[in-house]
Design an enzyme around this catalytic site. Structure first.
Site, PDB file in Angstrom:
ATOM      1  N   GLU A  73      -7.964  -7.343  -6.568  1.00  0.00           N
ATOM      2  CA  GLU A  73      -6.793  -8.050  -7.071  1.00  0.00           C
ATOM      3  C   GLU A  73      -5.880  -7.126  -7.876  1.00  0.00           C
ATOM      4  OE1 GLU A  73     -10.199 -11.085  -7.012  1.00  0.00           O
ATOM      5  OE2 GLU A  73      -9.912  -8.953  -7.322  1.00  0.00           O
ATOM      6  N   ARG A 283     -20.990   0.005  -3.165  1.00  0.00           N
ATOM      7  CA  ARG A 283     -19.954  -0.715  -3.901  1.00  0.00           C
ATOM      8  C   ARG A 283     -20.145  -0.547  -5.405  1.00  0.00           C
ATOM      9  NH1 ARG A 283     -14.854  -2.804  -3.861  1.00  0.00           N
ATOM     10  NH2 ARG A 283     -14.705  -4.752  -5.003  1.00  0.00           N
ATOM     11  N   GLY A 322     -14.144   5.383  -7.349  1.00  0.00           N
ATOM     12  CA  GLY A 322     -12.751   5.641  -7.013  1.00  0.00           C
ATOM     13  C   GLY A 322     -12.515   6.775  -6.037  1.00  0.00           C
ATOM     14  N   GLU A 323     -13.483   7.065  -5.148  1.00  0.00           N
ATOM     15  CA  GLU A 323     -13.318   8.191  -4.229  1.00  0.00           C
ATOM     16  C   GLU A 323     -13.246   7.770  -2.761  1.00  0.00           C
ATOM     17  OE1 GLU A 323     -14.583  12.268  -6.072  1.00  0.00           O
ATOM     18  OE2 GLU A 323     -16.376  11.177  -5.408  1.00  0.00           O
ATOM     19  N   ASN A 347     -12.047  -4.768   1.934  1.00  0.00           N
ATOM     20  CA  ASN A 347     -10.734  -4.668   2.578  1.00  0.00           C
ATOM     21  C   ASN A 347     -10.731  -3.592   3.670  1.00  0.00           C
ATOM     22  OD1 ASN A 347      -8.061  -4.562   3.258  1.00  0.00           O
ATOM     23  ND2 ASN A 347      -7.312  -4.071   1.209  1.00  0.00           N
ATOM     24  N   PRO A 348     -10.578  -3.968   4.942  1.00  0.00           N
ATOM     25  CA  PRO A 348     -10.599  -2.964   6.014  1.00  0.00           C
ATOM     26  C   PRO A 348      -9.315  -2.157   6.119  1.00  0.00           C
ATOM     27  CG  PRO A 348     -10.235  -5.138   6.944  1.00  0.00           C
ATOM     28  CD  PRO A 348     -10.490  -5.343   5.471  1.00  0.00           C
ATOM     29  N   GLU A 350      -7.834  -0.492   3.853  1.00  0.00           N
ATOM     30  CA  GLU A 350      -7.897   0.769   3.113  1.00  0.00           C
ATOM     31  C   GLU A 350      -8.255   1.911   4.049  1.00  0.00           C
ATOM     32  OE1 GLU A 350      -9.142  -0.869  -1.318  1.00  0.00           O
ATOM     33  OE2 GLU A 350     -10.686  -0.040  -0.023  1.00  0.00           O
TER      34      GLU A 350
END
Length: 451
Positions: A73, A283, A322-323, A347-348, A350
């Site tokens: 979000e 994740r 974050g990588e 989310n695909p 990305e």
């Protein structure tokens, strides 16, 4: 009909009063709960007071408050913030999140030009006193809630203060809608509190209208318009040099139960691709050491320990934060995590924005519209289990034309909603004070006029 609605509204007041009373009674115990979460690494110990609504530092001029609970979000809000900042040069932003990861990534990915205009705070817990302290301290001119954040005390307190509110990129499942439908009076008060409701799909909009958001409309998914994930060039060069010409399968944002299936697929693929490197990015990066033990038969290397994949590395655990932008750029195919187990998928798009062919498990309920559109367009492949993953990944990794066809189709889908942030920014702008005319003294400097 009107009498029935009024009766439902009257009955709806009782659960809301009960929630207000329950959260007030629970408030003295919440510091203990927050301290426990902090010990588990789920809260920032130095910023716990923000969860009680403290720490307001309201800037001068118009202020827009945006709230996104977690990573997806808050990241989807970035292109919207950029569009609003360009349209309203005097506007400042307060962004609240509920997780540490979202806060860190917001800081990392916020464009430098906006750093001075955006402040972050952790969202206050839904306790009346905490909410009042937060709203009284920040006094936002308007509020934007992203996707599905419905906190009764917070929404009703903001409405009581006359703060215009928008629910954007909204999604609500059939199950959630049925749950709210059992309390029609409560739903009408809460969903009806939004001045603007923009849903991801028409089905979401229909459910929102039925629950009380009468003006809900469907404009699409803001996540379609997100910027490509970043990757520091030095780190990318080092990783590419370490990998060399090896084929790479990435399992991105995996959840418990998926890593073992990915490892099984890797073993199957190695029969035809003996130099295959499989990268697993959990994740929740803190699971890295436990995963290393679970996959010890593959002798995985851990990125969190500073390791790079060597020639003999079969599985590389990218247990860092974050990588993904880095990892998608080196992968020849990517399984989107959360889709091989009943989590709903990540989310695909990305991966699609970075030219990485997408593989999806059977569980994509979090991104149904995106996943279905990608599958129909040939921009992604569905896999049911480890065997199917191995077969699909092998086909993509060994057929450059097929991979190119998938990424081309995916890029078209990702680009379709390019104007959505500007469209949403224009709608949200109607909730904000009108900019003052240029040259109108101090008010013009702040972008607003005092009443």
């Amino acid at each position: 009909m009107t009498g029935g609605v009024q009766e439902a509204d009257r009955r709806g007041a009782l659960p809301l009063l009960a929630w207000r009373a329950a959260t007030t009674l629970a408030a003295p115990l919440l510091p203990l709960w927050l301290a426990r979460r902090a010990r588990r690494g789920k809260e920032d110990p130095a910023r716990l007071r923000e969860r009680c609504g403290e720490g307001a530092e309201r800037p001068p001029g118009p202020l827009l408050w945006l709230h996104g609970a977690s990573v997806g979000e808050s990241q989807s809000a970035l292109p919207l913030i950029e569009a609003l900042a360009e349209a309203r040069p005097a506007l400042r932003f307060l962004v609240t999140t509920g997780t540490l990861t979202a806060a860190r990534l917001l800081t990392d990915r916020l464009p430098g030009a906006l750093a001075g205009r955006v402040q972050h705070r952790f969202a206050p817990l839904d306790v009346p006193a905490h909410v009042a302290r937060f709203l009284d301290g920040w006094r936002p001119d308007a509020a934007v809630f992203i996707e599905s954040e419905i906190w009764p005390n917070l929404l009703l307190a903001a409405r009581a203060r006359g703060i215009p509110m928008a629910l954007i990129n909204a999604r609500i499942s059939d199950r959630s809608a049925r749950g709210w439908g059992r309390l029609p009076g409560v739903a009408r008060r809460l969903f009806g509190a939004f001045d603007l409701a923009i849903a991801q799909t028409e089905a979401d909009a229909e459910r929102l209208r039925a629950l009380g958001a009468r003006t809900a409309r469907a404009w699409g998914n803001l996540k379609f318009a997100a910027r490509p994930l970043p990757a520091p060039e030095p780190a990318l060069e080092r990783l590419r040099a370490a990998i060399g010409a090896r084929p790479v399968l990435l399992a991105a944002s995996t959840h418990p139960g998926e890593e073992a299936q990915v490892a099984e697929a890797h073993a199957r693929l190695r029969q035809d691709l003996p130099d295959l490197l499989t990268i697993i990015a959990p994740r929740h990066p803190e699971r890295g050491p436990a995963l290393a033990r679970e996959l010890e038969g593959f002798d995985p290397a851990l990125r969190s320990a500073g390791a790079l994949p060597g020639p003999e590395t079969a599985i590389y655990l990218a247990d860092t934060l974050g990588e993904l932008g880095l990892l998608y750029r080196v992968a020849g195919a990517a399984l989107i995590g959360g889709s091989l187990v009943p989590h709903g998928g990540q989310n695909p798009l990305e991966a699609a924005r970075l030219g990485c062919p997408v593989l999806l498990g059977p569980h994509t309920g979090n991104f149904t519209a995106i996943a279905d559109r990608m599958l129909e367009a040939g921009a992604a492949l569905r896999v049911a289990d480890a065997a199917a993953l191995a077969e699909a990944a092998g086909g993509v990794l060994t057929d450059a034309d097929r991979a190119r066809s998938m990424t081309t189709a995916a890029a078209r889908i990702a680009a379709d909603a390019g104007a959505l942030p500007e469209r949403m920014a224009a709608a949200i702008g109607t909730l904000l004070p009108a900019p003052a005319p240029e040259g109108d003294g101090d008010a013009a400097a702040h972008g607003y006029k005092d009443a």
